[in-house]
Write a protein that holds these residues in place. Structure first.
Motif, mmCIF file in Angstrom:
data_model
loop_
_atom_site.group_PDB
_atom_site.id
_atom_site.type_symbol
_atom_site.label_atom_id
_atom_site.label_comp_id
_atom_site.label_asym_id
_atom_site.label_seq_id
_atom_site.Cartn_x
_atom_site.Cartn_y
_atom_site.Cartn_z
ATOM 1 N N UNK A 60 0.909 -0.555 -0.059
ATOM 2 C CA UNK A 60 -0.163 -0.209 0.162
ATOM 3 C C UNK A 60 0.897 1.503 -0.616
ATOM 4 N N UNK A 61 1.996 1.222 0.285
ATOM 5 C CA UNK A 61 3.164 2.404 0.486
ATOM 6 C C UNK A 61 3.471 2.147 -1.183
ATOM 7 N N UNK A 62 3.788 3.024 -1.928
ATOM 8 C CA UNK A 62 4.360 3.436 -3.462
ATOM 9 C C UNK A 62 6.169 3.191 -2.352
ATOM 10 N N UNK A 63 6.565 2.755 -3.762
ATOM 11 C CA UNK A 63 8.078 2.225 -3.732
ATOM 12 C C UNK A 63 9.023 2.931 -4.711
ATOM 13 N N UNK A 64 9.977 3.830 -3.972
ATOM 14 C CA UNK A 64 11.130 3.844 -5.194
ATOM 15 C C UNK A 64 10.404 3.624 -6.130
ATOM 16 N N UNK A 65 11.295 2.351 -6.274
ATOM 17 C CA UNK A 65 11.065 1.591 -8.101
ATOM 18 C C UNK A 65 9.287 1.737 -8.653
ATOM 19 N N UNK A 66 8.780 2.005 -7.817
ATOM 20 C CA UNK A 66 7.204 2.116 -8.569
ATOM 21 C C UNK A 66 7.219 3.114 -8.721
ATOM 22 N N UNK A 67 7.262 4.138 -8.289
ATOM 23 C CA UNK A 67 7.439 6.010 -8.113
ATOM 24 C C UNK A 67 7.804 6.379 -9.388
ATOM 25 N N UNK A 68 9.063 5.957 -9.676
ATOM 26 C CA UNK A 68 9.734 6.221 -11.307
ATOM 27 C C UNK A 68 9.804 5.429 -11.846
ATOM 28 N N UNK A 69 9.037 4.735 -12.183
ATOM 29 C CA UNK A 69 8.289 3.223 -13.172
ATOM 30 C C UNK A 69 6.848 4.576 -13.381
ATOM 31 N N UNK A 70 6.026 4.714 -12.645
ATOM 32 C CA UNK A 70 5.078 5.264 -12.819
ATOM 33 C C UNK A 70 5.103 6.546 -13.779
ATOM 34 N N UNK A 71 6.236 7.137 -12.610
ATOM 35 C CA UNK A 71 6.218 8.875 -13.467
ATOM 36 C C UNK A 71 7.355 8.539 -15.253
ATOM 37 N N UNK A 72 7.545 7.753 -15.317
ATOM 38 C CA UNK A 72 8.234 7.342 -16.482
ATOM 39 C C UNK A 72 7.598 7.390 -17.442
ATOM 40 N N UNK A 73 6.766 7.099 -16.991
ATOM 41 C CA UNK A 73 5.446 5.734 -18.433
ATOM 42 C C UNK A 73 4.432 6.793 -18.559
ATOM 43 N N UNK A 74 4.343 8.071 -17.604
ATOM 44 C CA UNK A 74 3.185 8.767 -17.531
ATOM 45 C C UNK A 74 4.471 9.897 -18.616
ATOM 46 N N UNK A 75 5.247 10.053 -18.812
ATOM 47 C CA UNK A 75 5.961 10.834 -19.229
ATOM 48 C C UNK A 75 6.253 10.716 -21.088
ATOM 49 N N UNK A 76 6.222 9.384 -21.008
ATOM 50 C CA UNK A 76 6.293 8.419 -21.878
ATOM 51 C C UNK A 76 4.692 8.802 -22.711
#
Length: 274
Positions: free
Chosen positions: A164-180
């Motif tokens: 339930x707590x977003x981790x660093x890798x998850x947050x970075x993955x979400x941001x990268x996909x949003x940018x794409x």
């Protein structure tokens, strides 16, 4: 017999009047002046200052658009401004510049029934090669994003007690996909525009345009699937791209057909730029 009968004597040429001499002199000076300005643009381009050459050509064309020699220098310097840029210096307006050059060269190529003068053909081929390079870059970007997205998406579903707590890798993955996804518009719009321009230019090697179109078609489907792009969204952007570039090409060709030359506002304010 009168004193004036018989074979007439030699005709004595009338001296050219001062007014006619002045007119001829002014025409000569004007012609030399125009040639001098074209040479100034060409010298800047040959000296490696394609951006300055392009700017000067456009300034002169705004004063007098009925100069196809200047239009050629504008197109050639536009191509070289983008082509000679270091790879790490891709400017935001590079594609806009290539579109403007493409409208000029494409209109001339179509008007001449695919048989333009040698200098126009050489510039058209140089432009074709640069546009083909830009399309190849877009194909590479699609493939890179697809591979990255396929790697990142599993990181969005972490396992364990702290899910339930977003981790660093998850947050970075979400941001990268949003940018794409936010940048997907350009990778949908510009390939349509550039492919259309290629169809109006002389090919460097026969079959190049067809090969690039095939490679784009092969790249776009898996790329779009990896980013979960809506087909309706994709279709809307691609349709707008087709309409805007076709309108711009038709307008430029119509100007050249009706006037015998191009108009700066048609080329610069072409409606294609994002």
């Amino acid at each position: 017999m009168t004193p004036f009968s018989g074979t007439p004597g030699p005709r004595i040429a009338r001296p050219i009047g001062a007014g006619m001499i002045l007119i001829l002199a002014l025409l000569l000076v004007a012609g030399c002046g125009r040639e001098k300005r074209v040479n100034e643009v060409r010298d800047l381009r040959l000296a490696g200052q394609a951006d300055s050459a392009r700017a000067l050509a456009l300034s002169l064309l705004n004063e007098n658009a009925n100069r196809m020699d200047l239009w050629h220098e504008f197109a050639r310097s536009s191509v070289e401004e983008v082509r000679l840029r270091p790879n790490e210096e891709n400017h935001a307006d590079d594609l806009d510049i290539l579109v403007q050059a493409g409208l000029v060269c494409g209109a001339v190529y179509q008007q001449k029934k695919h048989e333009p003068d040698r200098e126009w053909r050489d510039t058209g081929k140089l432009l074709f090669a640069e546009i083909a390079r830009q399309i190849s870059n877009q194909i590479t970007a699609m493939n890179t994003q697809m591979q990255s997205a396929n790697y990142l998406k599993p990181l969005l579903t972490p396992v364990g007690p702290d899910t339930l707590i977003p981790r660093g890798p998850e947050i970075r993955a979400q941001q990268a996909l949003v940018n794409y996804r936010s940048g997907a518009r350009n990778l949908l719009f510009w390939p349509v525009v550039l492919r259309r321009l290629l169809e109006n230019l002389p090919e460097v090697n026969p079959g190049t345009a067809t090969l690039l179109a095939s490679q784009l078609d092969e790249a776009i489907t898996p790329w779009a699937q990896s980013l979960d792009l809506d087909p309706a969204y994709m279709g809307g952007i691609q349709q707008r791209a087709r309409v805007t570039i076709d309108n711009a090409l038709n307008h430029a060709q119509q100007d050249l057909h009706d006037l015998g030359y191009l108009l700066p506002q048609t080329i610069i304010e072409n409606g294609v730029s994002q």
